[in-house]
Design a protein around this motif. Structure first.
Motif, PDB file in Angstrom:
ATOM      1  N   GLN A  29      -7.499 -27.063  14.859  1.00 22.16           N
ATOM      2  CA  GLN A  29      -8.824 -28.070  14.227  1.00 22.16           C
ATOM      3  C   GLN A  29      -8.202 -28.977  13.368  1.00 22.16           C
ATOM      4  O   GLN A  29      -8.057 -30.203  12.882  1.00 22.16           O
ATOM      5  N   GLY A  76      -5.149 -31.653  15.881  1.00 18.45           N
ATOM      6  CA  GLY A  76      -5.704 -32.357  17.463  1.00 18.45           C
ATOM      7  C   GLY A  76      -5.654 -32.339  18.492  1.00 18.45           C
ATOM      8  O   GLY A  76      -5.788 -33.242  18.649  1.00 18.45           O
ATOM      9  N   TRP A 101      -6.598 -31.341  20.639  1.00 18.81           N
ATOM     10  CA  TRP A 101      -8.036 -30.527  21.225  1.00 18.81           C
ATOM     11  C   TRP A 101      -8.402 -29.768  22.674  1.00 18.81           C
ATOM     12  O   TRP A 101      -8.902 -29.440  23.087  1.00 18.81           O
ATOM     13  N   HIS A 108     -12.766 -26.692  22.487  1.00 17.77           N
ATOM     14  CA  HIS A 108     -13.295 -27.636  22.200  1.00 17.77           C
ATOM     15  C   HIS A 108     -13.209 -28.351  24.251  1.00 17.77           C
ATOM     16  O   HIS A 108     -12.701 -29.780  23.514  1.00 17.77           O
ATOM     17  N   CYS A 147     -13.891 -22.969   8.963  1.00 12.30           N
ATOM     18  CA  CYS A 147     -14.172 -24.304   9.700  1.00 12.30           C
ATOM     19  C   CYS A 147     -15.224 -24.545   8.795  1.00 12.30           C
ATOM     20  O   CYS A 147     -16.567 -23.462   9.067  1.00 12.30           O
ATOM     21  N   ALA A 155     -19.268 -29.954  12.177  1.00 14.49           N
ATOM     22  CA  ALA A 155     -18.165 -30.933  11.725  1.00 14.49           C
ATOM     23  C   ALA A 155     -16.526 -31.450  12.078  1.00 14.49           C
ATOM     24  O   ALA A 155     -16.470 -32.327  12.575  1.00 14.49           O
ATOM     25  N   VAL A 156     -16.274 -29.950  12.497  1.00 12.18           N
ATOM     26  CA  VAL A 156     -14.754 -29.974  13.680  1.00 12.18           C
ATOM     27  C   VAL A 156     -15.598 -30.003  15.146  1.00 12.18           C
ATOM     28  O   VAL A 156     -14.841 -31.009  15.525  1.00 12.18           O
ATOM     29  N   LYS A 187     -15.584 -33.706  15.253  1.00 13.49           N
ATOM     30  CA  LYS A 187     -14.786 -34.780  14.757  1.00 13.49           C
ATOM     31  C   LYS A 187     -14.287 -34.718  16.054  1.00 13.49           C
ATOM     32  O   LYS A 187     -12.852 -35.873  16.794  1.00 13.49           O
ATOM     33  N   ALA A 202     -15.481 -37.483  18.853  1.00 20.04           N
ATOM     34  CA  ALA A 202     -15.534 -39.151  17.754  1.00 20.04           C
ATOM     35  C   ALA A 202     -13.494 -39.373  18.720  1.00 20.04           C
ATOM     36  O   ALA A 202     -13.665 -40.238  19.150  1.00 20.04           O
ATOM     37  N   VAL A 203     -12.805 -37.681  18.859  1.00 19.47           N
ATOM     38  CA  VAL A 203     -11.597 -38.214  18.739  1.00 19.47           C
ATOM     39  C   VAL A 203     -11.649 -38.649  20.596  1.00 19.47           C
ATOM     40  O   VAL A 203     -10.736 -39.184  21.092  1.00 19.47           O
TER      41      VAL A 203
END
Length: 488
Positions: A67, A70, A72, A378, A440, A444-445, A448, A451-452
């Motif tokens: 997290q 990035g 992921w 993720h 965390c 929200a993680v 995120k 979205a990436v």
């Protein structure tokens, strides 16, 4: 102050921590790893921090959680820009050499090593773009290969591992002839026992012909847990559809167990060379794996779950400062290796590293309780994020949008009984979620990461283009090409 010494780090790929003699397996043949555990400390509750190759290796390099980094999934590899323990040790004046699989973006990046020898990095510098698809999960291409490859023989991976072992021995021989006051680090990274499940015959038939070969637990259709996260994974990566006979399951198990023995053999050759070169007394040895392997348990093959077989990893450290023949049951994870490796080589921790979540294992191995290990995922085969907390007794798994899971590992080490739905566990679940939110904001993680991934998917032409190109069942060894198969 811990005395600095040389550091020989062995890492494998996809080694289920239960498949070693020293961890209690009655069938695994791992004499060299068992001997290493007998003269060192084995951490019996060790975890990766994200159970897939690229994110696991990024965390191991940097000592920071996914997290925060990035990286992921398997399409967002480490590019050398974040500080790593190998860069810190190299910049202190020591030789830090990597031989074998790294699974970073490219050797064109400065990944923090003095030298990279026969490195394996992600395909085309981008990796597995199928990981970016997190909604309406496709059925991934290439999944049939795991069952189809299971059997006796040699593969590009076994050839690669033999080369890695040979080059490591040559490196040690050359290093023994040098005069240096600085400790060196040799990072030897094998690909076994990662599929293809093609094992050299002398290893394969040892298990295939064994009438006592244990069957995967909870393998029967009626025994498998019906959790939506597991259903998503089994739909997108339906490896078990191709293990469609007892003979194929037996071949898959024998191939994997055989590769664990083959891996042990390669590690033994390098450790014997260390002895012959007169370097053993000056060198600490570490063994771990990037993540585990489900190995058919619950009808699942591959990784990416938070079960012990997948998120758990073997971890053994032998040498000055660690107990002999000691088993540490305190939860630890790969973020603890960054400060451990700095301390092992005499490199001071910087003020900028004060926020690193890990703790040196020189201190932890003496502890009996009081720590928690954290992991997150993720990537491939998941519609939603998964988070794990493991304390001395319990494992808590939180899924965004799906029911949580809870296992009592003291009384149920095989994780056969999910306690989360029991009314008497409600307060424990609340306490665990509260603790997770100190690590965390899970929603929200999750948002995120998605979205990436969505933006990167668009950058690579979108969902249909990625599906049309297909994916590959495993990253190719140096000198070989990836074979793409269309997803559906």
């Amino acid at each position: 102050m811990t005395a600095s010494q040389n550091l020989l780090v062995f890492i494998s790929d996809e080694h289920n921590p239960k498949i070693m003699g020293c961890s209690g397996s009655s069938i695994a043949v791992t004499p060299h790893l068992d001997a290493l555990a007998a003269r060192g400390t084995r951490f019996s509750a060790a975890y990766c921090n994200s159970p897939a190759c690229v994110p696991a290796r990024a965390v191991l390099a940097t000592g920071r959680y996914v997290q925060d980094l990035g990286n992921w999934d398997n399409a967002q590899p480490f590019d050398g820009s974040a500080m790593s323990w190998h860069r810190r040790i190299r910049d202190s004046g020591s030789d830090v050499t990597a031989i074998g699989k790294l699974h970073f973006r490219s050797s064109d990046d400065d990944n923090g090593f003095t030298e990279e020898i026969v490195p394996m990095h992600v395909v085309d510098g981008v990796g597995d773009l199928g990981d970016l698809i997190r909604d309406e999960l496709p059925v991934r291409g290439g999944v049939a290969q795991m069952a189809m490859s299971a059997g006796p023989g040699e593969s590009s991976y076994t050839a690669y591992d033999r080369d890695i072992a040979a080059r490591a021995q040559a490196w040690l021989k050359n290093k023994s002839a040098e005069a240096s006051t600085k400790p060196w680090v040799l990072f030897v990274s094998f690909v076994a026992p990662h599929f293809p499940l093609t094992a050299p015959p002398e290893h394969f038939f040892r298990f295939y012909n064994n009438p006592d070969l244990p069957w995967p637990k909870l393998y029967g259709e009626s025994e498998r847990p019906n959790h939506p996260y597991l259903r998503d994974y089994a739909h997108s990566l339906p490896y078990d559809d191709y293990f469609d006979s007892p003979e194929k399951v037996r071949a898959g198990l024998a191939g994997y167990l055989g590769l664990c023995s083959f891996l042990d053999e390669q590690i033994g050759q390098v450790m014997s060379c260390l002895e012959r070169c007169g370097l053993a007394d000056q060198t600490r040895i570490v063994y771990t794996s990037d993540h585990g392997e489900n190995l058919g348990a619950r009808g699942l093959w591959g990784k990416t779950t938070m079960y012990e077989e997948s998120a758990g990893v073997p971890l053994i450290i032998a040498g000055a400062g660690f107990g002999v023949g000691h088993v540490c049951a305190t939860p630890v994870s790969h973020v603890d290796l960054y400060p451990t490796f700095l301390e092992a080589t005499g490199v001071e921790r910087l003020p900028s590293e004060a926020d690193l979540p890990g703790q040196s294992l020189f201190d932890v191995w003496k502890m009996e309780n009081g720590r928690t290990a954290f992991a997150e995922f993720h990537g491939m085969g998941s519609k939603t994020a998964a988070y794990m907390l493991r304390d001395d007794q319990y494992k808590y798994i939180y899924y965004v949008g799906y029911p949580a899971q809870l296992f009592d590992l003291t009384f149920d080490p095989e994780e056969k009984h999910d306690l989360a739905a029991l009314p008497e566990q409600r307060e424990r679940l609340i306490a665990f979620e509260k603790k997770l939110r100190t690590y965390c904001d899970p929603e929200a993680v999750d948002a995120k990461a998605k979205a990436v991934q969505k933006a990167l998917l668009i950058q690579h032409g979108g969902r249909e283009k990625v599906l049309e190109k297909g994916d590959f069942s495993f990253s190719p060894a140096p000198g070989t090409a990836a074979v793409f198969e269309k997803a559906s």
